[in-house]
Design a protein around this motif. Structure first.
Motif, short mmCIF file in Angstrom:
data_model
loop_
_atom_site.label_atom_id
_atom_site.label_comp_id
_atom_site.label_asym_id
_atom_site.label_seq_id
_atom_site.Cartn_x
_atom_site.Cartn_y
_atom_site.Cartn_z
N UNK A 55 -0.94 12.92 -1.05
CA UNK A 55 0.50 12.75 -1.34
C UNK A 55 0.75 12.82 -2.84
N UNK A 56 1.98 13.22 -3.18
CA UNK A 56 2.42 13.31 -4.57
C UNK A 56 2.42 11.91 -5.21
N UNK A 57 2.13 11.88 -6.51
CA UNK A 57 2.42 10.65 -7.25
C UNK A 57 1.21 9.80 -7.60
N UNK A 58 1.29 9.22 -8.80
CA UNK A 58 0.23 8.30 -9.24
C UNK A 58 0.43 6.96 -8.54
N UNK A 59 -0.66 6.45 -7.99
CA UNK A 59 -0.55 5.15 -7.31
C UNK A 59 -0.63 4.00 -8.33
N UNK A 95 8.55 11.23 -12.86
CA UNK A 95 8.70 10.99 -11.42
C UNK A 95 7.31 10.81 -10.79
N UNK A 96 6.37 11.65 -11.20
CA UNK A 96 5.02 11.54 -10.65
C UNK A 96 4.40 10.19 -11.05
N UNK A 97 4.62 9.78 -12.30
CA UNK A 97 4.01 8.53 -12.77
C UNK A 97 4.64 7.30 -12.14
N UNK A 98 5.98 7.29 -12.06
CA UNK A 98 6.67 6.02 -11.75
C UNK A 98 7.44 5.99 -10.44
N UNK A 99 7.54 7.13 -9.74
CA UNK A 99 8.43 7.21 -8.57
C UNK A 99 9.84 6.81 -8.98
N UNK A 100 10.19 7.10 -10.23
CA UNK A 100 11.49 6.71 -10.78
C UNK A 100 11.98 7.77 -11.76
N UNK A 154 11.40 12.19 -0.80
CA UNK A 154 9.96 11.89 -0.87
C UNK A 154 9.57 11.17 -2.16
N UNK A 155 10.16 11.57 -3.30
CA UNK A 155 9.51 11.23 -4.56
C UNK A 155 9.99 9.93 -5.23
N UNK A 156 11.11 9.36 -4.79
CA UNK A 156 11.60 8.16 -5.48
C UNK A 156 11.38 6.90 -4.64
N UNK A 157 10.98 5.84 -5.29
CA UNK A 157 10.66 4.59 -4.58
C UNK A 157 11.91 4.01 -3.92
#
Ligand code: FAD
Ligand code: DLZ
Ligand code: SF4
Length: 524
Positions: free
Chosen positions: A235-239, A375-380, A410-413
């Motif tokens: 999945x996209x994004x840094x956890x 967006x990838x780093x923070x979902x924000x 998908x990409x925002x918390x």
């Protein structure tokens, strides 16, 4: 569908509800219903109620959620289950990786009933049309309204029906009068309804900004992080680093911190962007609010009180309250009023696939690269980054609105369909033809340059309109105006732009369209 509670049913495997003690009611709590005062629990006796919460593959997978969003939802659900247990509720919690987890909301309700007897189900209405349909299809279910909002879907529909034109500003004034928030009798506090014209300052590097409050993951969150790492490797994004609040108290502390350290400048710099400054004076609380960890009424009244106590200026208090009492309620109203057809709207006939750069961030356009990286780093990303950078680009190049919608979802918390879809389809992509917004939010590089410092670090020239070094937002903007000139001339707020295009020389028009064509070919 209503059935009286209190029956004792036999299950297919011969077990009875009395195995669950004296329980005669099952309540399902969804992942965005993490509110102790949720309507489904109200008035019930904890001694006679089983509460069910389920982490299921279907909800984790209906779009490829950002990994931070998945971790936030699951950890917040687990913390809420613990909170309910402390309050005396009997909670059955199914984890995503539990043996036997059947993978969907409906099949988990069915499985619960096979194990514990066919208790009647009570649930607060879902925040998403897709889930609402699933719940309606469950046997013996009572669905109760979600009253965490200021206005119900039915009241909104009544307000909207018969109006020739919907405008958020009219809705917002009605809501101010209805609630008394920022009101002095029937007059708006501060003498004006809307201070937006004071809220368009560009930010500068010398401003002191605090970061949102960050929290160290506890044992529960660490378990969730390990589970997400294991189950969602692609999945996209840094956890990590993972710093969201996942429990009510911490979410409340994050909001209080915003009120005391950033709210006073929220209005002034609401539309500003700075490279590397992810939050500026924004609250970064939408993920908490939408999951149910914060209460919209409480937030608005706290900010109302902060203004009345002289702690924050009116343009800050009004600007913040307008987002929640105005926009948030307005988009929810439109969602339920126009679904299910709203998701398929495409007034501009846009059909391009979503460019890969939305996932990779691989572009020389500094503004886009920065927003996607953040967006990838923070979902924000804050509102103007979503609207005027990623949204504006998709609008100008003509990406199919359904694809844009799936990306934002998908990409925002903070993304749940009821709030994301109208913002994307209506506000950002103008795909509803102007139902929600009075004009397309299309802008050239000049807007981004005025409101940010992205252009200083960009290989493109924001002052050039055509050619290989020109800022792509410039020729794409005019190409958009050219493609939709007839429709835009009919819109009083866009007529000037459409007329300006007609005044370009033939040669300039040709150059603009050729620059756009070349760029779009390369994008493909
Ligand atoms: P702030 O700027 O600090 O605002 C305070 C609060 O006001 C937010 O937390 C949010 O609850 C509310 N708010 C502000 N603007 C809006 C708005 N336009 N609609 C509804 N509520 C608003 N917001 C979501 O909550 N979920 C989404 O999935 C979502 N998708 C969006 C997609 C697009 C294309 C656009 C343009 C906007 C979207 N928004 C969404 C609205 C807005 O961008 C976010 O609410 C905001 O960025 C959240 O960050 P914040 O908490 O720092 O907000
Ligand atoms: C977003 C989400 C995710 C990722 N996972 C779950 C889940 O496992 N269980 C659940 O009950 N809800 C989840 N949610 C939220 C739902 O997808 C959906 O948005 C809401 O249930 C609508 O009210
Ligand atoms: Fe974005 Fe254009 Fe500025 Fe580059 S020059 S940062 S592409 S607006």
């Amino acid at each position: 569908m209503r059935r009286p509670a209190g029956r004792c049913a036999s299950s297919p495997d011969g077990r009875s509800a009395s195995e669950a003690g004296l329980k005669n009611q099952l309540v399902l709590i969804l992942g965005d219903q993490l509110t102790p005062a949720i309507s489904s629990l109200r008035g019930l006796d904890p001694a006679r109620t089983r509460v069910l919460m389920v982490e299921v593959a279907a909800e984790a997978g209906y779009v490829a959620h950002h990994r931070k969003k998945l971790a936030f939802v699951f950890s917040a659900m687990r913390h809420f289950a613990a909170e309910l247990r402390t309050d005396g509720w009997d909670v059955e919690y199914v984890r995503l990786d539990d043996a036997g987890n059947s993978g969907s909301l409906a099949s988990e309700i069915e499985r619960f009933r096979r194990r514990h007897g066919k208790l009647p189900l009570r649930v607060t209405e879902a925040g998403e049309y897709r889930v609402a349909e699933i719940l309606r299809s469950v046997a013996d279910v009572t669905i109760v309204p979600d009253d965490r909002f200021f206005i119900s879907s039915a009241e909104f529909a009544e307000w909207a029906e018969g109006r020739s034109q919907l405008r958020m500003e009219h809705f917002y004034r009605m809501m101010r009068r209805r609630t008394g928030i920022l009101m002095d009798g029937d007059k708006p506090l501060g003498g004006k309804w809307n201070f937006d014209s004071d809220n368009r300052n560009a930010a500068t590097r010398d401003l002191m900004m605090t970061q949102p409050l960050q929290f160290t993951p506890d044992r529960v969150t660490r378990e969730v992080l390990a589970m997400v790492t294991e189950n969602f490797p692609d999945n996209f994004g840094n956890l990590e680093p993972f710093w969201f609040a996942v429990a009510r108290g911490d979410a409340g502390a994050a909001f209080e911190d915003f009120v005391s350290t950033r709210l006073s400048r929220f209005g002034d710099y609401q539309d500003a962007m700075l490279a590397g400054e992810k939050y500026l004076y924004h609250a970064a609380i939408a993920q908490y609010l939408n999951a149910g960890l914060l209460d919209a009424r409480h937030l608005c009244w706290v900010v109302d009180s902060a203004y009345r106590a002289g702690k924050v200026p009116i343009n800050a208090a009004e600007g913040f309250i307008r987002q929640i009492l105005g926009w948030r309620e307005y988009v929810r109203g439109i969602y339920w009023w126009r679904m299910p057809g709203y998701a398929d709207e495409n007034a501009l006939g846009a059909s391009r696939p979503l460019p890969a750069l939305y996932w990779t961030g691989d572009t020389d356009m500094a503004c886009l690269a920065s927003c996607v990286a953040q967006t990838r780093e923070e979902a924000y990303a804050h509102h103007i980054q979503r609207l005027m950078v990623t949204g504006n680009f998709a609008l100008l190049v003509g990406v199919a609105p359904a694809e844009v919608h799936r990306w934002y979802l998908a990409v925002y918390a903070d993304a749940y369909e009821w709030v994301e879809l109208p913002n994307t389809i209506g506000m950002s992509q103008f795909a509803d033809g102007g139902l929600l917004a009075s004009k397309p939010y299309a802008a050239s590089g000049a807007y981004i340059n005025r409101m940010s410092d992205y252009c200083h670090g960009c290989r493109y020239d924001v002052k050039s309109r055509t050619g290989t070094n020109a800022c792509p937002f410039n020729f794409l903007y005019w190409d958009f105006i050219a493609r939709h000139a007839t429709m835009l001339r009919a819109n009083p707020r866009m007529r000037m732009a459409a007329d300006s295009w007609m005044r370009f020389s033939d040669a300039e028009r040709k150059n603009v369209r050729a620059s756009a064509r070349n760029f779009l070919q390369a994008l493909r």
